[in-house]
Design a protein around this motif. Structure first.
Motif, PDB file in Angstrom:
ATOM      1  N   ASN A   1       8.430  32.330 -34.890  1.00 47.24           N
ATOM      2  CA  ASN A   1       7.482  31.447 -35.558  1.00 47.24           C
ATOM      3  C   ASN A   1       8.122  31.173 -36.919  1.00 47.24           C
ATOM      4  OD1 ASN A   1       5.600  31.875 -33.467  1.00 47.24           O
ATOM      5  ND2 ASN A   1       4.722  33.633 -34.528  1.00 47.24           N
ATOM      6  N   TYR A   2       8.094  29.941 -37.372  1.00 47.22           N
ATOM      7  CA  TYR A   2       8.692  29.690 -38.685  1.00 47.22           C
ATOM      8  C   TYR A   2       8.101  28.471 -39.364  1.00 47.22           C
ATOM      9  CZ  TYR A   2      11.615  25.920 -36.760  1.00 47.22           C
ATOM     10  OH  TYR A   2      12.063  24.754 -36.181  1.00 47.22           O
ATOM     11  N   LYS A   3       8.238  28.504 -40.696  1.00 45.71           N
ATOM     12  CA  LYS A   3       7.911  27.361 -41.535  1.00 45.71           C
ATOM     13  C   LYS A   3       9.147  27.072 -42.361  1.00 45.71           C
ATOM     14  CE  LYS A   3       3.035  28.384 -41.854  1.00 45.71           C
ATOM     15  NZ  LYS A   3       1.912  28.763 -42.685  1.00 45.71           N
ATOM     16  N   GLY A   4       9.491  25.809 -42.485  1.00 50.76           N
ATOM     17  CA  GLY A   4      10.633  25.407 -43.293  1.00 50.76           C
ATOM     18  C   GLY A   4      10.198  24.457 -44.382  1.00 50.76           C
ATOM     19  N   SER A   5      10.760  24.644 -45.573  1.00 51.75           N
ATOM     20  CA  SER A   5      10.440  23.755 -46.686  1.00 51.75           C
ATOM     21  C   SER A   5      11.635  23.603 -47.611  1.00 51.75           C
ATOM     22  CB  SER A   5       9.223  24.272 -47.465  1.00 51.75           C
ATOM     23  OG  SER A   5       9.493  25.534 -48.012  1.00 51.75           O
ATOM     24  N   LEU A   6      11.529  22.644 -48.489  1.00 53.40           N
ATOM     25  CA  LEU A   6      12.533  22.423 -49.529  1.00 53.40           C
ATOM     26  C   LEU A   6      12.102  23.181 -50.777  1.00 53.40           C
ATOM     27  CD1 LEU A   6      12.891  18.555 -49.064  1.00 53.40           C
ATOM     28  CD2 LEU A   6      14.345  20.350 -48.086  1.00 53.40           C
ATOM     29  N   LEU A   7      12.993  23.294 -51.747  1.00 54.07           N
ATOM     30  CA  LEU A   7      12.646  23.976 -52.997  1.00 54.07           C
ATOM     31  C   LEU A   7      11.536  23.261 -53.765  1.00 54.07           C
ATOM     32  CD1 LEU A   7      16.065  25.201 -54.459  1.00 54.07           C
ATOM     33  CD2 LEU A   7      14.334  26.511 -53.220  1.00 54.07           C
ATOM     34  N   ASN A   8      11.336  21.989 -53.505  1.00 57.21           N
ATOM     35  CA  ASN A   8      10.260  21.265 -54.192  1.00 57.21           C
ATOM     36  C   ASN A   8       8.905  21.516 -53.529  1.00 57.21           C
ATOM     37  OD1 ASN A   8      10.218  19.668 -51.881  1.00 57.21           O
ATOM     38  ND2 ASN A   8      11.044  17.850 -52.884  1.00 57.21           N
ATOM     39  N   GLY A   9       8.875  22.362 -52.489  1.00 60.15           N
ATOM     40  CA  GLY A   9       7.635  22.719 -51.816  1.00 60.15           C
ATOM     41  C   GLY A   9       7.291  21.853 -50.616  1.00 60.15           C
ATOM     42  N   LYS A  10       8.030  20.775 -50.406  1.00 58.66           N
ATOM     43  CA  LYS A  10       7.743  19.882 -49.286  1.00 58.66           C
ATOM     44  C   LYS A  10       8.090  20.575 -47.967  1.00 58.66           C
ATOM     45  CE  LYS A  10       8.551  15.323 -47.410  1.00 58.66           C
ATOM     46  NZ  LYS A  10       9.269  14.068 -47.535  1.00 58.66           N
ATOM     47  N   GLN A  11       7.072  20.772 -47.135  1.00 61.07           N
ATOM     48  CA  GLN A  11       7.270  21.438 -45.844  1.00 61.07           C
ATOM     49  C   GLN A  11       7.767  20.425 -44.820  1.00 61.07           C
ATOM     50  OE1 GLN A  11       4.317  24.373 -44.638  1.00 61.07           O
ATOM     51  NE2 GLN A  11       4.377  23.534 -42.572  1.00 61.07           N
ATOM     52  N   PHE A  12       8.775  20.806 -44.023  1.00 62.79           N
ATOM     53  CA  PHE A  12       9.295  19.914 -42.995  1.00 62.79           C
ATOM     54  C   PHE A  12       9.132  20.481 -41.588  1.00 62.79           C
ATOM     55  CE2 PHE A  12      12.884  22.250 -44.858  1.00 62.79           C
ATOM     56  CZ  PHE A  12      13.377  22.920 -43.744  1.00 62.79           C
ATOM     57  N   ASP A  13       8.785  21.750 -41.439  1.00 65.54           N
ATOM     58  CA  ASP A  13       8.579  22.361 -40.124  1.00 65.54           C
ATOM     59  C   ASP A  13       7.495  23.416 -40.192  1.00 65.54           C
ATOM     60  OD1 ASP A  13      10.313  21.169 -38.262  1.00 65.54           O
ATOM     61  OD2 ASP A  13      12.006  22.413 -38.843  1.00 65.54           O
ATOM     62  N   ASP A  14       6.748  23.545 -39.105  1.00 63.21           N
ATOM     63  CA  ASP A  14       5.774  24.623 -38.907  1.00 63.21           C
ATOM     64  C   ASP A  14       5.713  24.804 -37.395  1.00 63.21           C
ATOM     65  OD1 ASP A  14       3.719  26.448 -38.811  1.00 63.21           O
ATOM     66  OD2 ASP A  14       2.345  25.271 -40.045  1.00 63.21           O
ATOM     67  N   VAL A  15       6.460  25.774 -36.888  1.00 63.11           N
ATOM     68  CA  VAL A  15       6.694  25.901 -35.452  1.00 63.11           C
ATOM     69  C   VAL A  15       6.309  27.291 -34.978  1.00 63.11           C
ATOM     70  CG1 VAL A  15       8.471  25.770 -33.660  1.00 63.11           C
ATOM     71  CG2 VAL A  15       8.597  24.240 -35.633  1.00 63.11           C
ATOM     72  N   SER A  16       5.665  27.355 -33.808  1.00 67.20           N
ATOM     73  CA  SER A  16       5.291  28.639 -33.216  1.00 67.20           C
ATOM     74  C   SER A  16       5.987  28.838 -31.871  1.00 67.20           C
ATOM     75  CB  SER A  16       3.777  28.699 -32.985  1.00 67.20           C
ATOM     76  OG  SER A  16       3.092  28.659 -34.210  1.00 67.20           O
ATOM     77  N   ASN A  17       6.391  30.071 -31.635  1.00 63.81           N
ATOM     78  CA  ASN A  17       6.977  30.490 -30.360  1.00 63.81           C
ATOM     79  C   ASN A  17       8.102  29.591 -29.870  1.00 63.81           C
ATOM     80  OD1 ASN A  17       5.477  32.901 -29.831  1.00 63.81           O
ATOM     81  ND2 ASN A  17       3.707  31.577 -29.481  1.00 63.81           N
ATOM     82  N   LYS A  18       9.031  29.315 -30.750  1.00 62.28           N
ATOM     83  CA  LYS A  18      10.199  28.495 -30.412  1.00 62.28           C
ATOM     84  C   LYS A  18      11.363  29.415 -30.067  1.00 62.28           C
ATOM     85  CE  LYS A  18      12.746  24.693 -30.505  1.00 62.28           C
ATOM     86  NZ  LYS A  18      12.593  23.555 -29.693  1.00 62.28           N
ATOM     87  N   ALA A  19      11.979  29.185 -28.916  1.00 67.62           N
ATOM     88  CA  ALA A  19      13.125  29.995 -28.481  1.00 67.62           C
ATOM     89  C   ALA A  19      14.425  29.267 -28.823  1.00 67.62           C
ATOM     90  CB  ALA A  19      13.043  30.258 -26.985  1.00 67.62           C
ATOM     91  N   PHE A  20      15.381  30.033 -29.351  1.00 68.98           N
ATOM     92  CA  PHE A  20      16.695  29.510 -29.711  1.00 68.98           C
ATOM     93  C   PHE A  20      17.772  30.449 -29.192  1.00 68.98           C
ATOM     94  CE2 PHE A  20      14.008  28.141 -33.288  1.00 68.98           C
ATOM     95  CZ  PHE A  20      14.340  26.807 -33.406  1.00 68.98           C
ATOM     96  N   ASN A  21      18.904  29.882 -28.810  1.00 71.19           N
ATOM     97  CA  ASN A  21      20.087  30.698 -28.576  1.00 71.19           C
ATOM     98  C   ASN A  21      20.594  31.065 -29.964  1.00 71.19           C
ATOM     99  OD1 ASN A  21      22.952  31.286 -28.442  1.00 71.19           O
ATOM    100  ND2 ASN A  21      22.827  30.677 -26.301  1.00 71.19           N
ATOM    101  N   PHE A  22      20.707  32.354 -30.236  1.00 74.31           N
ATOM    102  CA  PHE A  22      21.040  32.819 -31.579  1.00 74.31           C
ATOM    103  C   PHE A  22      22.367  32.250 -32.083  1.00 74.31           C
ATOM    104  CE2 PHE A  22      22.044  36.288 -34.700  1.00 74.31           C
ATOM    105  CZ  PHE A  22      20.977  36.029 -35.547  1.00 74.31           C
ATOM    106  N   LEU A  23      23.314  32.011 -31.190  1.00 76.38           N
ATOM    107  CA  LEU A  23      24.603  31.436 -31.600  1.00 76.38           C
ATOM    108  C   LEU A  23      24.464  30.006 -32.104  1.00 76.38           C
ATOM    109  CD1 LEU A  23      27.093  32.702 -28.878  1.00 76.38           C
ATOM    110  CD2 LEU A  23      27.135  33.214 -31.322  1.00 76.38           C
ATOM    111  N   ASN A  24      23.367  29.336 -31.727  1.00 79.24           N
ATOM    112  CA  ASN A  24      23.200  27.926 -32.088  1.00 79.24           C
ATOM    113  C   ASN A  24      22.354  27.698 -33.333  1.00 79.24           C
ATOM    114  OD1 ASN A  24      24.747  27.193 -29.889  1.00 79.24           O
ATOM    115  ND2 ASN A  24      22.985  26.953 -28.545  1.00 79.24           N
ATOM    116  N   VAL A  25      21.871  28.772 -33.963  1.00 82.58           N
ATOM    117  CA  VAL A  25      21.086  28.574 -35.180  1.00 82.58           C
ATOM    118  C   VAL A  25      22.025  28.532 -36.387  1.00 82.58           C
ATOM    119  CG1 VAL A  25      18.997  29.623 -34.217  1.00 82.58           C
ATOM    120  CG2 VAL A  25      20.578  31.043 -35.535  1.00 82.58           C
ATOM    121  N   MET A  26      21.552  27.952 -37.469  1.00 84.44           N
ATOM    122  CA  MET A  26      22.379  27.840 -38.673  1.00 84.44           C
ATOM    123  C   MET A  26      22.776  29.228 -39.187  1.00 84.44           C
ATOM    124  SD  MET A  26      19.697  26.910 -41.752  1.00 84.44           S
ATOM    125  CE  MET A  26      19.033  25.486 -40.971  1.00 84.44           C
TER     126      MET A  26
END
Length: 153
Positions: free
Chosen positions: A76-101
């Motif tokens: 589960n994750y939330k992503g935002s910029l330093l200015n506070g602007k949120q760009f993601d709010d995702v629940s139960n998302k599966a990723f291949n760990f090698l493919n994440v930043m």
């Protein structure tokens, strides 16, 4: 010189000059380490700096085995910029760990299943010059609040 040689020289010069144009993305990057430190001060938060340049706050370390690079992680994750602007709010998302930043790889490896971490990712360990969506400008420093729900080896 032959006509073909002249045309090739002109084409090469044109293509080379196009590749050398400065864009907004080619401007010098700000001191992201200072940006993150100033941001943390402004929100009255403390974070640890990893040798990579990622800052992190472990909210809950979780329990169990560490994630391995061949794992599939569910978060589960939330992503935002330093200015506070949120760009993601995702629940139960599966990723291949090698493919994440890289910033995520560094941060998620610091917690276990059920754990939660906030990471402050310099652009070089995030998307860099790439613009993955309009809400995330090139060379953005990113803030992620991540909960590791589970992973499969």
């Amino acid at each position: 010189m032959t006509k073909q040689t002249i045309l090739c020289a002109i084409a090469f010069t044109f293509l080379f000059s196009m590749g050398c144009k400065k864009s907004d993305q080619d401007q010098p990057l700000p001191d992201e380490d200072a940006l993150i430190r100033n941001y943390l001060r402004s929100i009255n938060a403390e974070a640890t700096r990893d040798k990579s340049g990622v800052y992190y706050q472990i909210i809950n370390p979780g329990a169990g085995d560490p994630v391995i690079y061949t794992s599939t992680v569910t978060v589960n994750y939330k992503g935002s910029l330093l200015n506070g602007k949120q760009f993601d709010d995702v629940s139960n998302k599966a990723f291949n760990f090698l493919n994440v930043m890289q910033g995520w790889q560094i941060g998620i490896n610091k917690i276990r299943t059920g754990g939660r971490i906030i990471i402050y990712v310099p652009s070089s360990l995030g998307y860099g010059k790439y613009v993955p969506k309009p809400e995330i400008p090139a060379n953005s420093t990113l803030v992620y609040d991540i909960e590791l729900v589970s992973f499969k080896k």
